[in-house]
Enzyme design. Sequence first.
Site, PDB file in Angstrom:
ATOM      1  N   LYS A  83       0.493  -1.326  -0.022  1.00  0.00           N
ATOM      2  CA  LYS A  83      -0.204  -0.130  -0.323  1.00  0.00           C
ATOM      3  C   LYS A  83       1.234   1.182  -0.229  1.00  0.00           C
ATOM      4  CE  LYS A  83      -2.558  -1.783   3.083  1.00  0.00           C
ATOM      5  NZ  LYS A  83      -2.807  -2.836   3.943  1.00  0.00           N
TER       6      LYS A  83
HETATM    7  C1  LIG Z   1      -3.274  -3.127   3.227  1.00  0.00           C
HETATM    8  C2  LIG Z   1      -3.580  -5.315   3.454  1.00  0.00           C
HETATM    9  C3  LIG Z   1      -4.546  -6.011   3.027  1.00  0.00           C
HETATM   10  C4  LIG Z   1      -5.297  -4.884   2.851  1.00  0.00           C
HETATM   11  O1  LIG Z   1      -5.400  -4.532   1.396  1.00  0.00           O
HETATM   12  P1  LIG Z   1      -6.761  -4.536   0.041  1.00  0.00           P
HETATM   13  O2  LIG Z   1      -6.012  -3.571  -0.742  1.00  0.00           O
HETATM   14  O3  LIG Z   1      -7.504  -3.196   0.965  1.00  0.00           O
HETATM   15  O4  LIG Z   1      -7.257  -5.890   0.631  1.00  0.00           O
HETATM   16  C5  LIG Z   1      -3.986  -6.757   2.685  1.00  0.00           C
HETATM   17  N1  LIG Z   1      -2.842  -7.547   3.374  1.00  0.00           N
HETATM   18  C6  LIG Z   1      -1.619  -6.897   3.616  1.00  0.00           C
HETATM   19  C7  LIG Z   1      -0.514  -7.135   4.342  1.00  0.00           C
HETATM   20  C8  LIG Z   1      -2.541  -5.593   3.430  1.00  0.00           C
HETATM   21  O5  LIG Z   1      -0.852  -4.994   4.164  1.00  0.00           O
END
Ligand SMILES: *Cc1c(COP(=O)(O)O)cnc(C)c1O
Length: 238
Positions: A83
Amino acid sequence: MPEEIPLLDSNTLRAWSNFSYPQLVKELCSLFISPELIPRQELNDLIDRAFTRVRHKDVVHLSRLRNGLNVLELWHGVTYAFKDLSMSCTGQFLQYFLKKRKKHITILVGTAGDTGSSAIESIRGEKNMDIIVLLPKGLCSQMQELQMTTVIEDNVHVFAADGNSDEIDEPIKELFTNTDFARKHNLMSLNSINWSRIMVQIAHHFYAYFQCTTSLDATPLPAVEIVVPTGGGGNLTG
Ligand SMILES: *Cc1c(COP(=O)(O)O)cnc(C)c1O
Protein backbone atom coordinates in the site's frame (compact mmCIF):
# COMPACT_ATOMS: atom_id res chain seq x y z
CA MET A 1 -14.34 12.39 -12.56
CA PRO A 2 -15.77 10.71 -15.67
CA GLU A 3 -19.20 9.16 -15.24
CA GLU A 4 -18.19 5.93 -16.90
CA ILE A 5 -15.20 3.68 -16.78
CA PRO A 6 -12.84 4.96 -19.48
CA LEU A 7 -12.43 2.73 -22.53
CA LEU A 8 -8.98 2.26 -24.03
CA ASP A 9 -8.48 1.38 -27.69
CA SER A 10 -5.82 -1.05 -28.87
CA ASN A 11 -3.47 1.71 -30.06
CA THR A 12 -3.43 3.21 -26.59
CA LEU A 13 -2.78 -0.19 -25.06
CA ARG A 14 0.05 -0.83 -27.49
CA ALA A 15 1.62 2.55 -26.68
CA TRP A 16 1.23 1.94 -22.94
CA SER A 17 2.76 -1.50 -23.11
CA ASN A 18 6.27 -0.01 -23.17
CA PHE A 19 5.63 2.45 -20.35
CA SER A 20 7.40 2.34 -17.03
CA TYR A 21 5.26 1.81 -13.95
CA PRO A 22 5.34 5.52 -12.93
CA GLN A 23 4.39 6.51 -16.50
CA LEU A 24 1.41 4.15 -16.35
CA VAL A 25 0.28 5.64 -13.05
CA LYS A 26 0.41 9.10 -14.60
CA GLU A 27 -1.57 8.08 -17.70
CA LEU A 28 -4.21 6.24 -15.69
CA CYS A 29 -4.61 9.03 -13.15
CA SER A 30 -5.00 11.57 -15.94
CA LEU A 31 -8.06 9.63 -17.16
CA PHE A 32 -9.77 10.41 -13.87
CA ILE A 33 -8.21 13.74 -12.85
CA SER A 34 -9.00 16.57 -15.26
CA PRO A 35 -6.32 19.22 -15.96
CA GLU A 36 -8.68 21.76 -14.36
CA LEU A 37 -8.43 19.79 -11.12
CA ILE A 38 -4.67 19.19 -11.30
CA PRO A 39 -2.71 20.45 -14.35
CA ARG A 40 -0.98 17.56 -16.09
CA GLN A 41 2.60 18.65 -15.35
CA GLU A 42 1.78 19.08 -11.67
CA LEU A 43 0.10 15.68 -11.61
CA ASN A 44 3.25 14.14 -13.07
CA ASP A 45 5.41 15.94 -10.49
CA LEU A 46 3.22 14.78 -7.59
CA ILE A 47 3.45 11.16 -8.75
CA ASP A 48 7.22 11.40 -9.24
CA ARG A 49 7.53 12.85 -5.76
CA ALA A 50 5.41 10.04 -4.33
CA PHE A 51 7.86 7.43 -5.64
CA THR A 52 11.17 9.14 -4.75
CA ARG A 53 11.72 6.98 -1.66
CA VAL A 54 10.93 3.64 -3.32
CA ARG A 55 13.99 1.38 -3.15
CA HIS A 56 13.66 -0.33 -6.58
CA LYS A 57 14.71 1.69 -9.63
CA ASP A 58 11.60 0.56 -11.54
CA VAL A 59 9.38 1.12 -8.45
CA VAL A 60 7.48 -2.10 -9.25
CA HIS A 61 9.19 -5.21 -10.59
CA LEU A 62 7.78 -8.40 -12.12
CA SER A 63 9.81 -11.45 -11.15
CA ARG A 64 9.57 -14.45 -13.43
CA LEU A 65 9.34 -17.82 -11.71
CA ARG A 66 8.91 -21.24 -13.37
CA ASN A 67 5.94 -22.53 -15.41
CA GLY A 68 4.61 -19.14 -16.43
CA LEU A 69 4.21 -18.04 -12.84
CA ASN A 70 5.21 -14.49 -12.04
CA VAL A 71 5.28 -12.37 -8.90
CA LEU A 72 4.60 -8.66 -9.02
CA GLU A 73 6.90 -7.14 -6.40
CA LEU A 74 4.88 -4.37 -4.82
CA TRP A 75 6.95 -4.26 -1.67
CA HIS A 76 9.80 -1.90 -2.50
CA GLY A 77 8.21 1.08 -0.75
CA VAL A 78 9.38 2.68 2.49
CA THR A 79 7.52 0.37 4.89
CA TYR A 80 7.63 -2.73 2.61
CA ALA A 81 3.80 -2.83 2.39
CA PHE A 82 2.20 -2.88 -1.07
CA LYS A 83 0.00 0.00 0.00
CA ASP A 84 3.02 2.37 0.14
CA LEU A 85 2.66 2.84 -3.62
CA SER A 86 -0.89 4.17 -3.60
CA MET A 87 -0.72 5.74 -0.14
CA SER A 88 2.24 7.94 -1.09
CA CYS A 89 0.35 9.21 -4.15
CA THR A 90 -2.72 9.90 -2.03
CA GLY A 91 -0.51 11.80 0.42
CA GLN A 92 0.79 13.99 -2.40
CA PHE A 93 -2.69 14.61 -3.84
CA LEU A 94 -4.00 15.56 -0.40
CA GLN A 95 -1.16 17.95 0.28
CA TYR A 96 -1.68 19.56 -3.14
CA PHE A 97 -5.34 20.36 -2.49
CA LEU A 98 -4.92 21.32 1.16
CA LYS A 99 -2.16 23.80 0.34
CA LYS A 100 -4.17 25.27 -2.50
CA ARG A 101 -7.31 25.59 -0.38
CA LYS A 102 -5.40 26.58 2.79
CA LYS A 103 -7.06 23.83 4.79
CA HIS A 104 -5.97 21.48 7.54
CA ILE A 105 -7.21 17.94 8.09
CA THR A 106 -6.82 15.33 10.80
CA ILE A 107 -6.37 11.80 9.54
CA LEU A 108 -7.62 9.06 11.84
CA VAL A 109 -6.30 5.56 11.24
CA GLY A 110 -6.84 2.30 13.08
CA THR A 111 -4.33 -0.31 12.03
CA ALA A 112 -3.40 -3.95 12.37
CA GLY A 113 0.18 -2.94 11.51
CA ASP A 114 0.61 -2.22 7.80
CA THR A 115 -1.73 0.69 7.15
CA GLY A 116 -0.56 2.80 10.08
CA SER A 117 3.11 2.89 9.14
CA SER A 118 2.37 3.36 5.46
CA ALA A 119 -0.03 6.24 6.16
CA ILE A 120 2.48 7.85 8.52
CA GLU A 121 5.28 7.69 5.95
CA SER A 122 3.08 9.11 3.22
CA ILE A 123 2.28 12.33 5.10
CA ARG A 124 5.04 12.77 7.71
CA GLY A 125 6.22 16.34 8.11
CA GLU A 126 3.35 17.83 6.07
CA LYS A 127 2.03 21.08 7.56
CA ASN A 128 -1.60 20.77 6.48
CA MET A 129 -2.24 17.35 8.00
CA ASP A 130 -2.03 15.68 11.36
CA ILE A 131 -2.30 11.93 11.65
CA ILE A 132 -3.54 10.01 14.67
CA VAL A 133 -2.89 6.27 14.59
CA LEU A 134 -4.31 3.72 16.99
CA LEU A 135 -2.41 0.44 17.04
CA PRO A 136 -3.43 -2.72 18.90
CA LYS A 137 -1.10 -3.01 21.88
CA GLY A 138 1.08 -6.11 21.61
CA LEU A 139 -0.55 -7.37 18.40
CA CYS A 140 1.61 -5.72 15.73
CA SER A 141 4.97 -7.20 14.80
CA GLN A 142 7.87 -5.50 16.53
CA MET A 143 9.09 -4.08 13.26
CA GLN A 144 5.70 -2.55 12.49
CA GLU A 145 5.39 -1.10 15.97
CA LEU A 146 8.84 0.44 15.63
CA GLN A 147 8.00 1.78 12.18
CA MET A 148 5.10 3.66 13.75
CA THR A 149 6.50 4.71 17.10
CA THR A 150 9.93 5.95 15.99
CA VAL A 151 8.72 8.62 13.58
CA ILE A 152 9.43 11.88 15.36
CA GLU A 153 7.37 14.52 13.56
CA ASP A 154 5.08 17.23 14.93
CA ASN A 155 2.17 15.98 12.80
CA VAL A 156 2.41 12.27 13.74
CA HIS A 157 0.60 11.01 16.83
CA VAL A 158 0.64 7.29 17.63
CA PHE A 159 -1.23 5.55 20.45
CA ALA A 160 -1.34 1.94 21.58
CA ALA A 161 -4.86 0.78 22.43
CA ASP A 162 -6.35 -2.33 24.05
CA GLY A 163 -8.13 -4.76 21.73
CA ASN A 164 -7.55 -6.00 18.20
CA SER A 165 -7.73 -3.87 15.08
CA ASP A 166 -11.46 -4.54 14.54
CA GLU A 167 -12.20 -3.43 18.10
CA ILE A 168 -10.06 -0.33 17.63
CA ASP A 169 -12.11 0.56 14.54
CA GLU A 170 -15.30 0.84 16.62
CA PRO A 171 -14.53 4.12 18.47
CA ILE A 172 -13.02 5.49 15.25
CA LYS A 173 -16.22 4.71 13.34
CA GLU A 174 -18.19 6.47 16.08
CA LEU A 175 -16.17 9.64 15.58
CA PHE A 176 -16.93 9.62 11.86
CA THR A 177 -20.62 9.01 12.55
CA ASN A 178 -20.65 12.16 14.66
CA THR A 179 -20.83 14.42 11.62
CA ASP A 180 -20.61 17.70 13.58
CA PHE A 181 -17.43 16.52 15.24
CA ALA A 182 -16.01 15.11 12.02
CA ARG A 183 -16.72 18.33 10.13
CA LYS A 184 -15.38 20.58 12.89
CA HIS A 185 -12.03 18.78 12.88
CA ASN A 186 -11.91 17.97 9.15
CA LEU A 187 -11.54 14.28 9.97
CA MET A 188 -10.65 11.84 7.28
CA SER A 189 -9.31 8.32 7.01
CA LEU A 190 -6.72 6.74 4.74
CA ASN A 191 -8.04 3.23 4.19
CA SER A 192 -8.41 0.65 1.45
CA ILE A 193 -11.57 2.16 -0.03
CA ASN A 194 -10.08 5.59 -0.58
CA TRP A 195 -10.72 6.19 -4.28
CA SER A 196 -7.34 7.74 -5.07
CA ARG A 197 -5.65 4.63 -3.68
CA ILE A 198 -7.77 2.38 -5.87
CA MET A 199 -7.05 4.59 -8.88
CA VAL A 200 -3.29 4.26 -8.45
CA GLN A 201 -3.60 0.52 -7.87
CA ILE A 202 -5.20 0.09 -11.30
CA ALA A 203 -1.69 0.61 -12.68
CA HIS A 204 -0.41 -2.54 -10.93
CA HIS A 205 -2.65 -4.69 -13.10
CA PHE A 206 -1.87 -2.93 -16.37
CA TYR A 207 1.85 -3.13 -15.65
CA ALA A 208 1.66 -6.83 -14.78
CA TYR A 209 -0.43 -7.54 -17.87
CA PHE A 210 1.99 -5.83 -20.24
CA GLN A 211 4.96 -7.59 -18.64
CA CYS A 212 3.28 -11.00 -18.95
CA THR A 213 1.93 -10.79 -22.51
CA THR A 214 4.24 -11.15 -25.46
CA SER A 215 1.96 -9.71 -28.13
CA LEU A 216 -0.94 -7.27 -28.13
CA ASP A 217 -1.79 -8.04 -31.76
CA ALA A 218 -4.05 -11.02 -31.07
CA THR A 219 -7.84 -10.64 -30.96
CA PRO A 220 -9.08 -11.22 -28.37
CA LEU A 221 -6.09 -10.12 -26.32
CA PRO A 222 -4.33 -12.90 -24.40
CA ALA A 223 -5.77 -13.64 -20.97
CA VAL A 224 -3.69 -13.40 -17.82
CA GLU A 225 -4.77 -14.76 -14.47
CA ILE A 226 -4.03 -12.49 -11.54
CA VAL A 227 -4.16 -13.64 -7.94
CA VAL A 228 -4.60 -10.77 -5.48
CA PRO A 229 -4.14 -11.21 -1.72
CA THR A 230 -6.90 -9.18 -0.14
CA GLY A 231 -8.23 -7.78 3.08
CA GLY A 232 -10.43 -4.75 2.51
CA GLY A 233 -10.61 -5.47 -1.23
CA GLY A 234 -8.88 -2.24 -2.25
CA ASN A 235 -6.10 -3.68 -4.37
CA LEU A 236 -8.56 -6.16 -5.82
CA THR A 237 -10.90 -3.34 -6.87
CA GLY A 238 -8.06 -1.84 -8.91
C1 LIG B 1 -3.37 -3.50 3.50
C2 LIG B 1 -3.20 -4.92 3.46
C3 LIG B 1 -4.26 -5.75 3.08
C4 LIG B 1 -5.61 -5.23 2.69
O1 LIG B 1 -5.53 -4.58 1.45
P1 LIG B 1 -6.78 -4.44 0.47
O2 LIG B 1 -6.23 -3.69 -0.71
O3 LIG B 1 -7.81 -3.64 1.17
O4 LIG B 1 -7.26 -5.80 0.11
C5 LIG B 1 -4.04 -7.12 3.04
N1 LIG B 1 -2.84 -7.65 3.33
C6 LIG B 1 -1.78 -6.87 3.67
C7 LIG B 1 -0.48 -7.54 4.00
C8 LIG B 1 -1.92 -5.49 3.75
O5 LIG B 1 -0.87 -4.72 4.05
